[in-house]
Write a protein that holds these residues in place. Structure first.
Motif, mmCIF file in Angstrom:
data_model
loop_
_atom_site.group_PDB
_atom_site.id
_atom_site.type_symbol
_atom_site.label_atom_id
_atom_site.label_comp_id
_atom_site.label_asym_id
_atom_site.label_seq_id
_atom_site.Cartn_x
_atom_site.Cartn_y
_atom_site.Cartn_z
ATOM 1 N N GLU A 114 29.992 20.624 59.382
ATOM 2 C CA GLU A 114 29.021 19.695 59.957
ATOM 3 C C GLU A 114 27.939 20.410 60.767
ATOM 4 O O GLU A 114 26.753 20.100 60.645
ATOM 5 N N ALA A 115 28.312 21.352 61.611
ATOM 6 C CA ALA A 115 27.321 22.062 62.430
ATOM 7 C C ALA A 115 26.288 22.798 61.561
ATOM 8 O O ALA A 115 25.086 22.687 61.826
ATOM 9 N N PRO A 116 26.702 23.529 60.513
ATOM 10 C CA PRO A 116 25.687 24.161 59.654
ATOM 11 C C PRO A 116 24.776 23.137 58.964
ATOM 12 O O PRO A 116 23.592 23.392 58.770
ATOM 13 N N ARG A 117 25.327 21.973 58.629
ATOM 14 C CA ARG A 117 24.511 20.927 58.013
ATOM 15 C C ARG A 117 23.425 20.457 58.983
ATOM 16 O O ARG A 117 22.290 20.207 58.590
ATOM 17 N N ILE A 118 23.750 20.406 60.257
ATOM 18 C CA ILE A 118 22.785 20.014 61.272
ATOM 19 C C ILE A 118 21.722 21.094 61.456
ATOM 20 O O ILE A 118 20.528 20.801 61.579
ATOM 21 N N LEU A 119 22.123 22.358 61.466
ATOM 22 C CA LEU A 119 21.218 23.468 61.741
ATOM 23 C C LEU A 119 20.351 23.873 60.554
ATOM 24 O O LEU A 119 19.230 24.356 60.726
ATOM 25 N N PHE A 120 20.858 23.696 59.333
ATOM 26 C CA PHE A 120 20.196 24.245 58.149
ATOM 27 C C PHE A 120 18.742 23.804 57.969
ATOM 28 O O PHE A 120 17.892 24.648 57.651
ATOM 29 N N PRO A 121 18.389 22.547 58.126
ATOM 30 C CA PRO A 121 16.973 22.183 57.900
ATOM 31 C C PRO A 121 16.004 22.948 58.795
ATOM 32 O O PRO A 121 14.888 23.283 58.377
ATOM 33 N N ILE A 154 28.481 31.815 58.011
ATOM 34 C CA ILE A 154 28.587 30.916 59.153
ATOM 35 C C ILE A 154 29.578 31.508 60.134
ATOM 36 O O ILE A 154 30.645 31.976 59.743
ATOM 37 N N GLY A 155 29.224 31.481 61.407
ATOM 38 C CA GLY A 155 30.132 31.959 62.440
ATOM 39 C C GLY A 155 30.154 31.001 63.606
ATOM 40 O O GLY A 155 29.178 30.300 63.876
ATOM 41 N N ALA A 156 31.276 30.947 64.308
ATOM 42 C CA ALA A 156 31.407 30.110 65.499
ATOM 43 C C ALA A 156 32.113 30.917 66.576
ATOM 44 O O ALA A 156 33.133 31.560 66.308
ATOM 45 N N VAL A 183 27.415 28.105 67.202
ATOM 46 C CA VAL A 183 27.572 28.171 65.754
ATOM 47 C C VAL A 183 26.314 28.843 65.214
ATOM 48 O O VAL A 183 25.192 28.443 65.529
ATOM 49 N N SER A 184 26.505 29.901 64.420
ATOM 50 C CA SER A 184 25.354 30.626 63.888
ATOM 51 C C SER A 184 25.358 30.593 62.372
ATOM 52 O O SER A 184 26.405 30.672 61.730
ATOM 53 N N LEU A 185 24.178 30.467 61.844
ATOM 54 C CA LEU A 185 23.945 30.459 60.407
ATOM 55 C C LEU A 185 23.139 31.713 60.101
ATOM 56 O O LEU A 185 21.992 31.854 60.534
ATOM 57 N N LYS A 186 23.756 32.662 59.402
ATOM 58 C CA LYS A 186 23.114 33.936 59.049
ATOM 59 C C LYS A 186 22.620 33.833 57.619
ATOM 60 O O LYS A 186 23.391 33.547 56.703
ATOM 61 N N ILE A 187 21.326 34.026 57.430
ATOM 62 C CA ILE A 187 20.716 33.933 56.102
ATOM 63 C C ILE A 187 20.018 35.254 55.810
ATOM 64 O O ILE A 187 19.160 35.698 56.584
#
Length: 169
Positions: free
Chosen positions: A114-121, A59-61, A71-75
């Protein structure tokens, strides 16, 4: 008769439209980077051994403007079997958040939990679709407890801080 505490949960609006209440809002979300590799097609579709799936995330912000944060979610996902690599997925899914009147000490918990929780789905759906479009059964990632992970990381950092020497002896 109820006790009155004097706490006003609905304060009156400020003069001239000035709003001092803290607020964070999702402005936009998007795929920032996506890569799907199927290096051993078409042979991989005939392999019989069960694949081993490895999922890594980060996770990065970043502050990208006045009161704007990305906010970025790298998978990163790799699927390997005894015969070789079946597929590799690299996804960077991001959201643009507007922030107003939020104390700095509250930003990190929001951006890392919180932001990753919003983006993850939404990122999860992108992964499932791209794996399916690559010729494999859709990969449905398990939900992630970002708040729990943030709390574990915060606890680990505070434990290290307690062990570190303070001052001089």
């Amino acid at each position: 008769m109820a006790d009155e505490t004097g706490t006003d949960i609905n304060p009156a609006p400020q003069a001239n439209g000035e709003d001092t209440a803290p607020a964070i809002g999702l402005i936009s979300q998007y795929v920032k980077d996506l890569s799907f590799e199927n290096p051993n097609a078409p042979a991989a579709y005939q392999w019989q051994s069960a694949p081993q799936i490895d999922v890594q995330f980060n996770i990065g912000a970043d502050n990208v403007g006045e009161n704007l944060y990305e906010v970025s979610l790298k998978i990163d996902i790799s699927s390997k079997s005894d015969e070789g690599t079946m597929f590799v997925v690299d996804l960077k899914y991001a959201g643009l958040f507007g922030v107003r009147n939020v104390p700095d000490d509250q930003l990190q918990p929001f951006f890392l939990a919180e932001a990753p929780r919003i983006l993850f789905p939404f990122a999860r759906r992108v992964v499932a679709d791209v794996v399916r479009d690559g010729g494999f059964p859709p990969l449905l990632l398990e939900p992630i407890d970002f708040h729990g992970l943030f709390m574990q990381q915060a606890q680990a950092q505070s434990d290290v801080g307690e062990m570190a020497p303070v001052g001089q002896a």
